[in-house]
Structures are given as C-alpha cells and as structure tokens.
Design a protein around this motif. Structure first.
Motif, short mmCIF file in Angstrom:
data_model
loop_
_atom_site.label_atom_id
_atom_site.label_comp_id
_atom_site.label_asym_id
_atom_site.label_seq_id
_atom_site.Cartn_x
_atom_site.Cartn_y
_atom_site.Cartn_z
N ALA A 133 -3.15 0.38 -4.49
CA ALA A 133 -2.98 0.35 -3.49
C ALA A 133 -4.03 0.48 -2.85
O ALA A 133 -4.14 -0.38 -1.28
CB ALA A 133 -2.55 1.58 -3.39
N VAL A 134 -5.15 1.15 -3.10
CA VAL A 134 -7.12 1.50 -2.14
C VAL A 134 -7.20 -0.38 -2.24
O VAL A 134 -7.80 -0.92 -0.80
CB VAL A 134 -7.53 2.42 -3.07
N VAL A 141 -0.09 9.61 -18.85
CA VAL A 141 0.93 8.89 -17.10
C VAL A 141 -0.12 9.20 -15.95
O VAL A 141 -0.10 8.63 -14.36
CB VAL A 141 2.28 10.87 -16.78
N PRO A 142 -1.14 9.42 -16.32
CA PRO A 142 -2.14 10.35 -14.56
C PRO A 142 -2.97 8.72 -15.12
O PRO A 142 -3.08 8.24 -13.70
CB PRO A 142 -3.02 11.44 -15.14
N VAL A 143 -3.61 8.57 -15.57
CA VAL A 143 -4.13 6.63 -15.99
C VAL A 143 -3.10 6.05 -15.09
O VAL A 143 -3.49 5.16 -14.42
CB VAL A 143 -3.68 5.93 -17.52
N LEU A 144 -1.79 5.95 -16.10
CA LEU A 144 -1.29 4.53 -14.96
C LEU A 144 -1.02 5.15 -13.50
O LEU A 144 -0.80 3.88 -12.51
CB LEU A 144 0.14 4.85 -15.33
N GLY A 145 -0.79 6.31 -12.78
CA GLY A 145 -0.56 6.84 -11.57
C GLY A 145 -2.51 5.91 -11.19
O GLY A 145 -2.47 6.11 -9.71
N ALA A 146 -4.07 6.80 -11.89
CA ALA A 146 -4.59 5.78 -11.21
C ALA A 146 -4.91 4.22 -10.62
O ALA A 146 -5.45 3.86 -10.14
CB ALA A 146 -6.15 6.43 -12.18
N LEU A 147 -4.16 2.89 -12.12
CA LEU A 147 -4.25 1.83 -12.07
C LEU A 147 -3.92 1.83 -10.61
O LEU A 147 -3.98 0.50 -9.76
CB LEU A 147 -3.12 2.02 -12.59
N LEU A 148 -2.35 3.06 -10.02
CA LEU A 148 -1.08 2.29 -8.86
C LEU A 148 -2.53 2.99 -7.52
O LEU A 148 -2.10 2.18 -6.84
CB LEU A 148 0.30 3.52 -9.09
N VAL A 175 0.74 -1.40 -0.16
CA VAL A 175 -0.04 -0.43 0.09
C VAL A 175 1.36 0.94 0.19
O VAL A 175 0.76 2.39 -0.77
CB VAL A 175 -1.08 0.08 1.02
N VAL A 176 1.90 1.22 1.00
CA VAL A 176 2.63 2.76 0.96
C VAL A 176 3.72 2.43 -0.47
O VAL A 176 3.59 3.57 -1.15
CB VAL A 176 3.66 2.30 2.06
N PHE A 177 4.18 1.52 -0.62
CA PHE A 177 5.20 1.61 -2.14
C PHE A 177 4.06 2.07 -2.95
O PHE A 177 4.31 2.97 -3.62
CB PHE A 177 5.29 0.31 -2.61
N ASN A 178 2.66 1.61 -3.17
CA ASN A 178 1.61 1.69 -4.45
C ASN A 178 1.63 3.09 -4.42
O ASN A 178 1.24 3.86 -5.49
CB ASN A 178 0.97 1.00 -4.89
N GLY A 179 1.32 3.42 -3.30
CA GLY A 179 0.07 4.77 -3.40
C GLY A 179 1.52 6.03 -3.39
O GLY A 179 1.48 6.70 -4.07
N VAL A 230 11.15 -5.04 -7.58
CA VAL A 230 10.82 -4.77 -5.98
C VAL A 230 10.11 -4.66 -6.15
O VAL A 230 9.15 -4.88 -5.43
CB VAL A 230 12.16 -3.26 -5.84
N PHE A 231 9.08 -3.69 -6.97
CA PHE A 231 7.66 -3.59 -6.57
C PHE A 231 7.10 -4.61 -6.95
O PHE A 231 5.95 -5.29 -6.17
CB PHE A 231 6.49 -2.32 -7.77
N LEU A 232 7.31 -5.40 -8.05
CA LEU A 232 6.80 -6.57 -8.31
C LEU A 232 6.76 -8.12 -7.22
O LEU A 232 5.74 -8.51 -6.96
CB LEU A 232 7.45 -7.66 -10.19
N THR A 233 7.45 -7.80 -7.04
CA THR A 233 8.20 -8.91 -5.61
C THR A 233 7.30 -8.63 -4.46
O THR A 233 6.66 -9.60 -3.74
CB THR A 233 9.19 -8.84 -5.19
N THR A 234 6.81 -7.48 -4.17
CA THR A 234 6.24 -6.80 -3.17
C THR A 234 4.37 -7.79 -3.21
O THR A 234 3.81 -7.98 -2.69
CB THR A 234 5.88 -5.74 -3.09
N ALA A 235 3.79 -7.23 -5.13
CA ALA A 235 3.31 -7.51 -5.19
C ALA A 235 2.70 -8.82 -5.47
O ALA A 235 1.28 -9.54 -4.86
CB ALA A 235 2.98 -7.42 -6.65
#
Length: 118
Positions: free
Chosen positions: A55-56, A44-51, A13-17, A99-104
């Motif tokens: 997180a949510v 970019v904003p679309v990718l941010g919304a996906l992240l 949640v913290v990483f992706n948020g 790192v993000f992939l491993t966390t997911a």
C-alpha cells in the motif's frame, strides 16, 4: 488515462491498507485464514506487513513511478500466492483474492502505460 491510473492506485492503497490494518491489529479473520491454510499464526503479522508495504509503495508510486510498479508487482505475486494457498487446501473462497489481484494488476498495467516501462 491519468485519472484511471490515480483512481486505481488509490483504490489499491485503500484495499491493501485496510487489509494490512486488519492483519496487524490481531483481528481473528486472518488468524482463521492462516489456520485453514495450515500456516503458523506467526505469519499473520508478516503478511500484514507485506500488505502495508504494498500500500505504501503504491502511494509512493504516484511520485516515484518505479516504486509503484515494484509495489504493484509485489502485490500481484502476493495475491497469486494467496489464491494458490486457498486452492491448495480445497477452499473456493477466492473472490476477495481475485478482486485484490485484479486491482493490483490494473495498477501495474496503468502505471506502466502512464509512465512507460520504467
């Protein structure tokens, strides 16, 4: 197992948020990454919304396991795609993505172990 599940989920949640905020506020880093990969900056904003959705969803998954599992799956797909996008243009700067992939992946696996396959 519960402590590991909650810890990894909160970390995700913290990483992706944090990444979502960087993408959504118009920071220059995601824009240069989009340029490098040949993506329009309008993505970019679309990718941010996906992240942010990931997180949510991870956070909601603490109460509704199916949402957490779906969010973690979505984040796994997102970061596999991000790593492929880097490799496609010859970039080897993929440590962050890994790192993000491993966390997911860890959030997904621990969620499935903790809650079952629902």
């Amino acid at each position: 197992m519960f402590i590991a599940f909650v810890t990894v989920t909160v970390l995700g949640v913290v990483f992706n948020g944090a990444a979502a905020i960087i993408y959504l506020i118009g920071h220059e880093y995601p824009k240069t990454q989009a340029d490098m990969k040949g993506l329009p900056r309008t993505y970019v904003p679309v990718l941010g919304a996906l992240l942010a959705a990931g997180a949510v969803g991870l956070l909601a998954g603490l109460a509704v396991p199916l949402l957490g599992n779906l969010a973690a799956t979505g984040l796994v797909l997102y970061f596999v795609g991000a790593i492929i996008a880097h490799l496609r243009v010859g970039s080897r700067d993929i440590v962050g993505g890994i790192v993000f992939l491993t966390t997911a992946i860890a959030a997904l696996v621990l969620g499935l172990i903790h809650h079952g396959l629902t």
